[in-house]
Design an enzyme around this catalytic site. Structure first.
Site, mmCIF file in Angstrom:
data_model
loop_
_atom_site.group_PDB
_atom_site.id
_atom_site.type_symbol
_atom_site.label_atom_id
_atom_site.label_comp_id
_atom_site.label_asym_id
_atom_site.label_seq_id
_atom_site.Cartn_x
_atom_site.Cartn_y
_atom_site.Cartn_z
ATOM 1 C CE LYS A 39 2.436 1.808 4.694
ATOM 2 N NZ LYS A 39 1.744 0.905 3.780
ATOM 3 C CE LYS A 63 -4.800 -1.295 1.629
ATOM 4 N NZ LYS A 63 -5.029 -2.579 2.198
ATOM 5 C CB THR A 93 -0.891 0.022 1.254
ATOM 6 O OG1 THR A 93 -1.626 -1.191 1.313
ATOM 7 C CG2 THR A 93 -1.853 1.199 1.219
HETATM 8 P P1 NAP Z 1 5.449 -6.638 7.464
HETATM 9 O O1 NAP Z 1 5.009 -7.899 8.085
HETATM 10 O O2 NAP Z 1 6.055 -5.579 8.322
HETATM 11 O O3 NAP Z 1 6.456 -7.004 6.262
HETATM 12 C C1 NAP Z 1 7.101 -5.995 5.538
HETATM 13 C C2 NAP Z 1 7.981 -6.641 4.479
HETATM 14 O O4 NAP Z 1 8.593 -5.598 3.709
HETATM 15 C C3 NAP Z 1 9.118 -7.479 5.068
HETATM 16 O O5 NAP Z 1 9.351 -8.581 4.222
HETATM 17 C C4 NAP Z 1 10.280 -6.490 5.048
HETATM 18 O O6 NAP Z 1 11.556 -7.119 5.033
HETATM 19 C C5 NAP Z 1 10.015 -5.829 3.718
HETATM 20 N N1 NAP Z 1 10.695 -4.517 3.619
HETATM 21 C C6 NAP Z 1 10.445 -3.410 4.343
HETATM 22 N N2 NAP Z 1 11.270 -2.410 3.956
HETATM 23 C C7 NAP Z 1 12.043 -2.912 2.969
HETATM 24 C C8 NAP Z 1 13.087 -2.362 2.162
HETATM 25 N N3 NAP Z 1 13.486 -1.086 2.296
HETATM 26 N N4 NAP Z 1 13.654 -3.151 1.236
HETATM 27 C C9 NAP Z 1 13.249 -4.432 1.093
HETATM 28 N N5 NAP Z 1 12.265 -5.017 1.820
HETATM 29 C C10 NAP Z 1 11.668 -4.256 2.744
HETATM 30 O O7 NAP Z 1 4.239 -5.895 6.718
HETATM 31 P P2 NAP Z 1 2.911 -6.532 6.065
HETATM 32 O O8 NAP Z 1 1.838 -6.514 7.081
HETATM 33 O O9 NAP Z 1 3.265 -7.789 5.335
HETATM 34 O O10 NAP Z 1 2.551 -5.372 5.014
HETATM 35 C C11 NAP Z 1 3.197 -5.274 3.745
HETATM 36 C C12 NAP Z 1 2.406 -4.285 2.875
HETATM 37 O O11 NAP Z 1 1.048 -4.766 2.726
HETATM 38 C C13 NAP Z 1 2.309 -2.878 3.495
HETATM 39 O O12 NAP Z 1 2.353 -1.907 2.473
HETATM 40 C C14 NAP Z 1 0.946 -2.900 4.179
HETATM 41 O O13 NAP Z 1 0.408 -1.594 4.329
HETATM 42 C C15 NAP Z 1 0.140 -3.765 3.207
HETATM 43 N N6 NAP Z 1 -1.021 -4.485 3.784
HETATM 44 C C16 NAP Z 1 -0.947 -5.112 5.015
HETATM 45 C C17 NAP Z 1 -2.068 -5.783 5.495
HETATM 46 C C18 NAP Z 1 -2.060 -6.515 6.827
HETATM 47 O O14 NAP Z 1 -3.153 -6.861 7.332
HETATM 48 N N7 NAP Z 1 -0.917 -6.794 7.417
HETATM 49 C C19 NAP Z 1 -3.237 -5.841 4.731
HETATM 50 C C20 NAP Z 1 -3.259 -5.219 3.496
HETATM 51 C C21 NAP Z 1 -2.142 -4.552 3.008
HETATM 52 P P3 NAP Z 1 12.241 -7.600 6.413
HETATM 53 O O15 NAP Z 1 11.744 -9.003 6.643
HETATM 54 O O16 NAP Z 1 13.686 -7.511 6.142
HETATM 55 O O17 NAP Z 1 11.794 -6.650 7.506
#
Ligand code: NAP
Length: 289
Positions: free
Chosen positions: A239, A171, A96
């Site tokens: 964010k 979104k 997102t």
């Molecule tokens: P998360 O568990 O915090 O995972 C974030 C991922 O991004 C990790 O694999 C992290 O790597 C990677 N990352 C972060 N910064 C990076 C960088 N500079 N370079 C390379 N990799 C990087 O977050 P999430 O919940 O999966 O969310 C991911 C996305 O989906 C976000 O944009 C969020 O807003 C969206 N989203 C989340 C949900 C939800 O319910 N969780 C639902 C819909 C959409 P590391 O393992 O090294 O930290």
């Protein structure tokens, strides 16, 4: 027609289960994650290759899925994969981020002969595990057609919203709704608690009527027990709401639920930013620090 070779970058709470579903569909060839240990574990579990760099993954794949945290992270990962991108490769961003980031990344990728879809998702970690995410897509319809196998493996509702950026704009609408729902659910449960009602029973009965909703059903039972494991990290929704606030300001609008939720989240960010967004209940529940 041979199946596309798909690579997935970003194996967090959402990305790891999405990669598992791509693998179950027989489509996943490569994974990469910033923290390599996560990629090694998932690659071993699924029997897929772990790329050493995003560029190596791009060299091997026809379709690349991304699910990383925020705008700067998407820009960074796209820069890192560009040296390996072939003409015709499709990059699908499930993170997102802002409409402007989607457009800027699309320009960079098309300048190298690739194609781009912004394809943010909704449905939470539960939807990612079940492969039932709602996916809002921006980009060229012909690109979407070619990318369908990769999207159908992770989602059950795939909707083309318009050109690049239209997925992220949709979104943003979704995230405004999530802010209002979080406020309504946490306020109502705190009210129920003050009334001395049995909270499990309240959640059960109202979930079956007109006030029922995904967040109440999935996060209500944990928040009333003071459990706020993510889920969806509060810092990530913060964010998203900053993106919504800036989009609204460009239109001369004020989104009241967004303003209130941003102010509330800012009280929680330092100590509770890595908790689920239901940690908003910490501010609402009676007799709690
Ligand atoms: P998360 O568990 O915090 O995972 C974030 C991922 O991004 C990790 O694999 C992290 O790597 C990677 N990352 C972060 N910064 C990076 C960088 N500079 N370079 C390379 N990799 C990087 O977050 P999430 O919940 O999966 O969310 C991911 C996305 O989906 C976000 O944009 C969020 O807003 C969206 N989203 C989340 C949900 C939800 O319910 N969780 C639902 C819909 C959409 P590391 O393992 O090294 O930290």
């Amino acid at each position: 027609m041979t199946a596309p070779r798909i690579g997935f970058i970003g194996l967090g709470a959402m990305g790891a289960p999405m990669a598992r579903n791509l693998s179950a569909a027989g489509l996943l060839g490569y994974v990469w994650n910033r923290t390599p240990a996560k990629a090694r574990v998932l690659g071993g579990e699924l029997g897929v290759s772990v790329a050493a760099t995003p560029a190596e993954l791009a060299r091997q794949c026809d379709i690349i899925g991304l699910c990383v945290s925020a705008d700067q992270d998407v820009l960074h990962v796209v820069d890192a994969l560009l040296p390996g991108l072939h003409p015709g490769t499709i990059v699908i961003d499930h993170s997102t981020v802002s409409v402007n980031t989607a457009r800027s990344v699309a320009e960079t990728i098309t300048a190298k002969g690739g194609e781009f879809l912004d394809a943010p998702v909704s449905g939470g970690v539960e939807g990612a595990k079940a492969g039932t995410l709602a996916i809002m897509v921006g980009g060229n319809p012909a690109t979407l057609e070619r990318a369908l196998p990769a999207l159908e493996a992770v989602g059950s509702r795939i909707t083309h919203m318009g050109g690049v950026g239209a997925g992220q704009a949709t979104k943003a609408v979704n995230q405004v709704l999530c802010a209002g729902i979080n406020q309504a659910v946490t306020e109502a449960l705190a009210f129920a608690q003050s009334l001395g009602l049995e909270l499990e029973k309240v959640i059960d009965v109202v979930s079956r009527g007109a006030a029922g909703n995904w967040f109440l059903e999935k996060r209500g039972p944990t928040m009333i027990r003071g459990k706020f494991a993510p889920g969806f990290k509060l810092a990530l929704h913060h964010k998203d709401l900053k993106i919504c606030q800036s989009m609204a300001r460009e239109l001369g609008l004020t989104l009241e639920q967004v303003e209130k939720t941003l102010a509330d989240y800012e009280k929680l960010l330092d100590s509770h930013g890595d908790e689920d967004i239901s940690a908003l209940y910490r501010l609402q529940r009676p007799n709690q620090p």
